[in-house]
Design an enzyme around this catalytic site. Structure first.
Site, PDB file in Angstrom:
ATOM      1  N   ARG A 278       1.299  -4.845  -5.307  1.00  0.00           N
ATOM      2  CA  ARG A 278       1.540  -6.377  -4.498  1.00  0.00           C
ATOM      3  C   ARG A 278       1.828  -7.175  -5.418  1.00  0.00           C
ATOM      4  O   ARG A 278       1.596  -7.451  -6.489  1.00  0.00           O
ATOM      5  CB  ARG A 278       0.373  -6.693  -3.712  1.00  0.00           C
ATOM      6  CG  ARG A 278       0.007  -5.652  -2.391  1.00  0.00           C
ATOM      7  CD  ARG A 278      -1.168  -5.992  -1.502  1.00  0.00           C
ATOM      8  NE  ARG A 278      -1.362  -5.144  -0.334  1.00  0.00           N
ATOM      9  CZ  ARG A 278      -1.753  -4.113  -0.373  1.00  0.00           C
ATOM     10  NH1 ARG A 278      -2.314  -3.741  -1.497  1.00  0.00           N
ATOM     11  NH2 ARG A 278      -1.682  -3.248   0.811  1.00  0.00           N
TER      12      ARG A 278
ATOM     13  N   LYS B 281     -30.635  14.899  23.067  1.00  0.00           N
ATOM     14  CA  LYS B 281     -30.313  14.350  21.831  1.00  0.00           C
ATOM     15  C   LYS B 281     -29.045  15.055  21.353  1.00  0.00           C
ATOM     16  O   LYS B 281     -29.396  16.444  21.348  1.00  0.00           O
ATOM     17  CB  LYS B 281     -31.610  14.344  20.868  1.00  0.00           C
ATOM     18  CG  LYS B 281     -31.761  13.756  19.637  1.00  0.00           C
ATOM     19  CD  LYS B 281     -32.801  13.818  18.920  1.00  0.00           C
ATOM     20  CE  LYS B 281     -32.740  13.204  17.466  1.00  0.00           C
ATOM     21  NZ  LYS B 281     -33.761  13.372  16.867  1.00  0.00           N
TER      22      LYS B 281
ATOM     23  N   ARG C 282      13.560  10.407  -2.592  1.00  0.00           N
ATOM     24  CA  ARG C 282      14.458  11.561  -2.824  1.00  0.00           C
ATOM     25  C   ARG C 282      15.616  11.739  -2.112  1.00  0.00           C
ATOM     26  O   ARG C 282      16.634  11.679  -2.419  1.00  0.00           O
ATOM     27  CB  ARG C 282      13.744  12.694  -2.742  1.00  0.00           C
ATOM     28  CG  ARG C 282      14.231  14.030  -2.632  1.00  0.00           C
ATOM     29  CD  ARG C 282      13.493  15.113  -2.344  1.00  0.00           C
ATOM     30  NE  ARG C 282      14.126  16.394  -2.358  1.00  0.00           N
ATOM     31  CZ  ARG C 282      14.828  16.936  -1.135  1.00  0.00           C
ATOM     32  NH1 ARG C 282      14.750  16.210   0.000  1.00  0.00           N
ATOM     33  NH2 ARG C 282      15.254  18.233  -1.328  1.00  0.00           N
TER      34      ARG C 282
ATOM     35  N   THR D  89       4.178   2.575   5.556  1.00  0.00           N
ATOM     36  CA  THR D  89       2.912   2.341   5.658  1.00  0.00           C
ATOM     37  C   THR D  89       2.080   3.072   6.652  1.00  0.00           C
ATOM     38  O   THR D  89       2.470   3.719   7.509  1.00  0.00           O
ATOM     39  CB  THR D  89       2.748   0.713   6.346  1.00  0.00           C
ATOM     40  OG1 THR D  89       1.266   0.627   6.534  1.00  0.00           O
ATOM     41  CG2 THR D  89       3.660   0.564   7.369  1.00  0.00           C
ATOM     42  N   ILE D  90       1.009   3.448   6.331  1.00  0.00           N
ATOM     43  CA  ILE D  90      -0.136   4.112   7.034  1.00  0.00           C
ATOM     44  C   ILE D  90      -0.490   3.660   8.482  1.00  0.00           C
ATOM     45  O   ILE D  90      -0.856   4.305   9.486  1.00  0.00           O
ATOM     46  CB  ILE D  90      -1.184   4.825   6.332  1.00  0.00           C
ATOM     47  CG1 ILE D  90      -2.173   3.867   6.065  1.00  0.00           C
ATOM     48  CG2 ILE D  90      -0.962   5.780   5.010  1.00  0.00           C
ATOM     49  CD1 ILE D  90      -3.391   4.205   5.271  1.00  0.00           C
ATOM     50  N   ASP D  91      -0.293   2.349   8.530  1.00  0.00           N
ATOM     51  CA  ASP D  91      -0.827   1.538   9.589  1.00  0.00           C
ATOM     52  C   ASP D  91       0.211   1.378  10.867  1.00  0.00           C
ATOM     53  O   ASP D  91      -0.265   1.333  12.143  1.00  0.00           O
ATOM     54  CB  ASP D  91      -1.204   0.070   9.220  1.00  0.00           C
ATOM     55  CG  ASP D  91      -2.262  -0.201   8.325  1.00  0.00           C
ATOM     56  OD1 ASP D  91      -3.062   0.461   7.980  1.00  0.00           O
ATOM     57  OD2 ASP D  91      -2.178  -1.110   7.593  1.00  0.00           O
TER      58      ASP D  91
ATOM     59  N   ASP E 248       5.526  -4.755   6.299  1.00  0.00           N
ATOM     60  CA  ASP E 248       5.694  -6.036   6.778  1.00  0.00           C
ATOM     61  C   ASP E 248       5.785  -7.153   5.608  1.00  0.00           C
ATOM     62  O   ASP E 248       6.500  -7.801   5.513  1.00  0.00           O
ATOM     63  CB  ASP E 248       5.201  -6.616   8.183  1.00  0.00           C
ATOM     64  CG  ASP E 248       3.808  -6.681   8.224  1.00  0.00           C
ATOM     65  OD1 ASP E 248       2.982  -5.776   7.600  1.00  0.00           O
ATOM     66  OD2 ASP E 248       3.376  -7.860   8.935  1.00  0.00           O
ATOM     67  N   GLY E 249       4.682  -6.945   5.043  1.00  0.00           N
ATOM     68  CA  GLY E 249       4.608  -7.973   3.871  1.00  0.00           C
ATOM     69  C   GLY E 249       5.641  -7.609   2.774  1.00  0.00           C
ATOM     70  O   GLY E 249       5.944  -8.647   2.193  1.00  0.00           O
TER      71      GLY E 249
ATOM     72  N   GLY F 231       0.714  -1.175  -0.042  1.00  0.00           N
ATOM     73  CA  GLY F 231       0.055   0.069  -0.037  1.00  0.00           C
ATOM     74  C   GLY F 231       0.837   1.264   0.040  1.00  0.00           C
ATOM     75  O   GLY F 231       1.909   1.267   0.718  1.00  0.00           O
TER      76      GLY F 231
ATOM     77  N   ASP G 177       1.984  -0.096  11.839  1.00  0.00           N
ATOM     78  CA  ASP G 177       2.140  -1.699  12.504  1.00  0.00           C
ATOM     79  C   ASP G 177       3.507  -2.237  12.223  1.00  0.00           C
ATOM     80  O   ASP G 177       3.461  -3.825  12.440  1.00  0.00           O
ATOM     81  CB  ASP G 177       0.940  -2.550  12.042  1.00  0.00           C
ATOM     82  CG  ASP G 177       0.926  -2.688  10.670  1.00  0.00           C
ATOM     83  OD1 ASP G 177       1.613  -2.104   9.988  1.00  0.00           O
ATOM     84  OD2 ASP G 177       0.199  -3.471  10.099  1.00  0.00           O
TER      85      ASP G 177
ATOM     86  N   VAL H 232      17.981   8.827  -2.985  1.00  0.00           N
ATOM     87  CA  VAL H 232      18.868   9.193  -4.401  1.00  0.00           C
ATOM     88  C   VAL H 232      20.089  10.261  -4.172  1.00  0.00           C
ATOM     89  O   VAL H 232      20.855  10.077  -4.750  1.00  0.00           O
ATOM     90  CB  VAL H 232      17.853   9.693  -5.563  1.00  0.00           C
ATOM     91  CG1 VAL H 232      18.554  10.245  -6.662  1.00  0.00           C
ATOM     92  CG2 VAL H 232      16.876   8.332  -5.920  1.00  0.00           C
TER      93      VAL H 232
ATOM     94  N   GLY I 225      -6.822  -0.030   8.831  1.00  0.00           N
ATOM     95  CA  GLY I 225      -6.296  -0.841  10.138  1.00  0.00           C
ATOM     96  C   GLY I 225      -6.789  -2.149  10.222  1.00  0.00           C
ATOM     97  O   GLY I 225      -7.380  -2.494  11.546  1.00  0.00           O
TER      98      GLY I 225
END
Length: 329
Positions: free
Chosen positions: A73, A220, A22, A127-129, A104-105, A12, A131, A25, A172
């Site tokens: 992927r 309410k 950047r 990764t945005i997760d 991690d994948g 992802g 994790d 490199v 997530g």
């Protein structure tokens, strides 16, 4: 001696990946190292899709989301044949090392290639997760929180106007980092994520009782529940419908989805990505292999690539306890 390195973005996409490319490199160029960028993740290795990356190619990309190298992927890496083919491609290009930017994948894919490749491999956590073990934060996490917050704040406006209950689903699948952080920052009344108690479809009282208690105190009014994806077996929309039926109040589900992956990276992600991209090249020069470049307590450090997916990193226990305390009050 490192003379030529490869770099790719996998899995992802995460805001800040371009900043990492950047930095890698520019650092490589400063050390007279050639860089080859592979397109579409590991697929670029297998399909011979690559380009030479020079400093002029990475000018003015630090502010862009996504990745100029594209991402994907790669199911072929699940097989020994695919990993061997990828290693052969690296060696055919005479690459002394490769930088993998991903989660991690992606790192599992890198480890598969390492079984057939004689060069060095280093990972950069993108990764945005958030994790991945071995680093306090991953590239893209800070931007994902900001993106989620912007959406939740807007939903709160309409929730206030109509005095409705909204369930907002965030990404997530196996981690509550985004959900907890965005939920706390947005002032959500309830937060549902994998690290909290599971929701039982036949018993929603743990969700319903705090809502009823809030109605008694405030009358309410708007009520926001932030939910990590896959927290409810039939999905967040089904959970909203179940709550509507149980409470007799209209509950709406709002699934943010891939909007969380996009957008310009915030300053924190640009800085983190720059540090990790540069550090990865420096550590390759120093001989690092099968390690990940991370940052712990504001100190750059290396962490074994094989341990990045152990899931030992935990979401903030204080915030978990505090959120559960106020939600039950």
């Amino acid at each position: 001696m490192i003379k030529r390195i490869g770099i790719l973005t996998s899995g992802g996409d995460a805001p800040g990946m371009n900043a990492a490319i950047r930095a890698a490199v520019l650092t490589a160029a400063a050390n007279n190292i050639d860089v080859i960028g592979f397109h579409h993740g590991f697929n670029g290795l297998l399909d011979n899709e690559y380009q030479t990356l020079l400093p002029q190619h990475v000018q003015h990309i630090i502010q862009y989301g996504g990745t100029i190298l594209k991402s994907a992927r790669c199911k072929a890496l699940y097989t020994s044949e695919g990993a061997a083919k990828a290693a052969k491609a690296l060696e055919a290009l005479q690459l002394d090392a490769v930088i993998i930017i991903g989660g991690d994948g992606s790192f599992r894919g890198a480890l598969s290639i390492a079984e057939h490749y004689n060069g060095q491999i280093i990972g950069v956590p993108g990764t945005i997760d958030n994790d991945v073990d071995g680093t306090d934060y991953t590239i893209g996490f800070a931007t994902a929180i900001d993106t989620a917050l912007d959406a939740i704040d807007k939903i709160r406006d309409t929730a206030d106007a109509f005095e409705r209950i909204f369930l907002i689903e965030l990404m997530g699948r196996h981690s509550g980092y985004i959900t907890l952080s965005a939920g706390i920052a947005a002032g959500a009344e309830q937060i549902i994520c994998p690290e909290f108690a599971a929701i039982k479809p036949d018993n929603l009282k743990d969700l319903i009782i705090p809502i009823q208690h809030a109605q008694l105190l405030r009358g309410k009014s708007s009520y926001i529940i932030v939910v990590a994806e896959n927290s409810y077996p039939a999905g967040t929309t089904a959970l909203a419908e179940a709550l509507s039926e149980a409470l007799g109040i209209e509950c709406r589900a709002c699934i943010l989805g891939h909007i969380q992956r996009g957008g310009r990276p915030v300053g924190a992600d640009r800085i983190l990505a720059t540090k990790l991209g540069a550090y990865a090249v420096e550590q390759l020069i120093a001989g690092a292999h099968l390690m990940m470049a991370g940052e712990v307590n504001q100190q750059l450090s290396l962490y074994p690539l094989a341990k990045t997916g152990d899931k030992t990193k935990q979401i903030d226990p204080y915030l978990v306890r505090w959120q559960q305390y106020i939600a039950s009050d």
